[in-house]
Design an enzyme around this catalytic site. Structure first.
Site, short mmCIF file in Angstrom:
data_model
loop_
_atom_site.label_atom_id
_atom_site.label_comp_id
_atom_site.label_asym_id
_atom_site.label_seq_id
_atom_site.Cartn_x
_atom_site.Cartn_y
_atom_site.Cartn_z
N SER A 6 13.15 2.73 3.55
CA SER A 6 13.65 3.29 4.81
C SER A 6 14.10 2.13 5.71
CB SER A 6 12.54 4.10 5.48
OG SER A 6 11.48 3.23 5.86
N PRO B 206 0.78 -1.23 0.00
CA PRO B 206 0.00 0.00 0.00
C PRO B 206 0.82 1.28 0.00
CG PRO B 206 -0.15 -1.10 2.12
CD PRO B 206 0.51 -2.06 1.17
N ASN B 207 0.34 2.21 -0.80
CA ASN B 207 0.85 3.59 -0.91
C ASN B 207 2.17 3.69 -1.68
OD1 ASN B 207 -1.31 4.86 0.57
ND2 ASN B 207 -0.47 3.82 2.36
N ARG C 168 5.66 12.31 -2.66
CA ARG C 168 5.59 12.86 -1.30
C ARG C 168 6.69 12.26 -0.44
NH1 ARG C 168 0.04 11.88 -2.04
NH2 ARG C 168 -0.87 13.76 -2.86
N ARG D 131 6.68 0.49 13.82
CA ARG D 131 7.29 -0.10 12.61
C ARG D 131 8.38 -1.12 12.95
NH1 ARG D 131 5.35 3.32 8.45
NH2 ARG D 131 4.99 5.42 9.22
N GLU E 204 12.59 -9.64 2.13
CA GLU E 204 11.90 -8.43 2.59
C GLU E 204 12.71 -7.20 2.15
OE1 GLU E 204 11.62 -8.33 6.85
OE2 GLU E 204 10.37 -6.52 6.85
N TYR F 198 11.54 8.57 1.50
CA TYR F 198 11.45 7.51 0.49
C TYR F 198 12.19 7.81 -0.82
CZ TYR F 198 7.81 5.94 3.69
OH TYR F 198 7.14 5.53 4.80
N ASN G 297 8.11 -5.73 -0.64
CA ASN G 297 7.95 -4.53 0.20
C ASN G 297 6.46 -4.43 0.47
OD1 ASN G 297 7.79 -2.16 1.55
ND2 ASN G 297 9.02 -0.97 0.10
N HIS H 48 12.80 -2.78 2.17
CA HIS H 48 12.26 -1.48 2.58
C HIS H 48 13.17 -0.37 2.10
CE1 HIS H 48 9.25 -3.32 5.08
NE2 HIS H 48 10.20 -4.09 5.60
N HIS I 50 3.99 -4.67 9.08
CA HIS I 50 3.93 -4.59 10.54
C HIS I 50 2.62 -5.08 11.13
CE1 HIS I 50 7.28 -2.09 9.47
NE2 HIS I 50 6.50 -1.19 8.89
N ASP J 78 1.58 -15.96 7.14
CA ASP J 78 1.08 -17.31 6.86
C ASP J 78 1.28 -17.69 5.39
OD1 ASP J 78 0.27 -17.68 9.46
OD2 ASP J 78 -1.84 -17.23 9.09
N ALA K 191 3.05 -0.88 4.91
CA ALA K 191 2.58 -0.94 6.30
C ALA K 191 2.07 -2.34 6.69
CB ALA K 191 1.49 0.10 6.52
N ARG L 277 12.66 4.06 12.96
CA ARG L 277 11.51 4.96 12.91
C ARG L 277 10.58 4.69 14.10
NH1 ARG L 277 9.22 4.80 6.96
NH2 ARG L 277 8.08 6.61 7.79
O1 CA2 Z 1 10.48 1.92 3.98
C1 CA2 Z 1 9.64 1.22 3.38
O2 CA2 Z 1 9.85 0.76 2.26
C2 CA2 Z 1 8.28 0.96 4.03
O3 CA2 Z 1 7.88 -0.36 3.67
C3 CA2 Z 1 7.34 1.99 3.45
C4 CA2 Z 1 5.94 1.93 4.07
C5 CA2 Z 1 6.03 1.96 5.58
O4 CA2 Z 1 4.73 1.78 6.14
C6 CA2 Z 1 6.96 0.90 6.13
O5 CA2 Z 1 7.04 1.05 7.54
C7 CA2 Z 1 8.35 1.04 5.54
C8 CA2 Z 1 5.11 3.11 3.60
C9 CA2 Z 1 5.03 3.29 2.13
C10 CA2 Z 1 4.36 4.61 1.87
O6 CA2 Z 1 4.83 5.11 0.67
C11 CA2 Z 1 4.72 6.45 0.45
C12 CA2 Z 1 5.26 6.91 -0.71
C13 CA2 Z 1 5.21 8.24 -0.98
C14 CA2 Z 1 4.59 9.11 -0.11
C15 CA2 Z 1 4.05 8.66 1.05
C16 CA2 Z 1 4.10 7.30 1.33
#
Ligand code: CA2
Length: 145
Positions: free
Chosen positions: A105, A12-13, A20, A114, A101, A25, A77, A103, A83, A90, A80, A110
């Site tokens: 970040s 997601p996202n 952003r 997380r 895995e 990121y 990846n 990421h 976590h 599973d 969220a 953080r």
């Molecule tokens: O660091 C990573 O790759 C994460 O998987 C990114 C997730 C975060 O929930 C994990 O803790 C670490 C969030 C991805 C959100 O992506 C965005 C991209 C652009 C702007 C805002 C969020």
């Protein structure tokens, strides 16, 4: 001989990458990352396919599909869901896929929420904190499996 396939699954996202929070990121979009991984895959003799979804169950379905289609390894990846998702834990266990895995970040540096990774409980490796380069390092590792 057919190339070994590596599936790069994004949760997601991550479709918002490059738009952003570049301080966390980076500036690359997911399309930029996918293009670089495809080229790197060519050089490594891997067929790389990138996908993104905002839905947990779709990630589970893609892991099942990866198992039945004989995918060599998965870079995951899960965003969220990393976590929160016992369903992904599973699925990784059930499919016995080689999941790395990934990421952008480093979640452990953080917020406390997380720090727990359900994906990490079943993944064979983890690459994090290198920005978009995390995917490239993970792909190098997948080639060695
Ligand atoms: O660091 C990573 O790759 C994460 O998987 C990114 C997730 C975060 O929930 C994990 O803790 C670490 C969030 C991805 C959100 O992506 C965005 C991209 C652009 C702007 C805002 C969020």
């Amino acid at each position: 001989m057919a190339l070994r396939k590596v599936l790069v699954l994004n949760g997601p996202n991550l479709n918002l990458l490059g738009t952003r929070e570049p301080e966390i990121y980076g500036h690359d979009t997911l399309a930029d990352i996918a293009a670089r991984l495809a080229a790197q895959g060519n050089a490594l003799g891997l067929d790389v396919e990138c996908r993104q979804t905002n839905h947990e169950g779709v990630l589970v379905d893609w892991l099942h599909e990866a198992r039945s289609s004989g995918v060599h390894a998965v870079l995951l990846n899960a965003g969220a869901y990393t976590h929160t998702s016992i369903a992904l834990l599973d699925a990784i266990k059930a499919t016995q896929l080689k999941v790395i895995e990934v990421h952008l970040s480093d979640p452990e540096t953080r917020e406390a929420f997380r720090h727990l990774s359900y994906v990490g409980m079943a993944a064979i490796d983890c690459v994090k904190g290198l920005g978009a380069k995390s995917y490239e390092v993970a792909l190098e590792r997948a080639a060695l499996l």
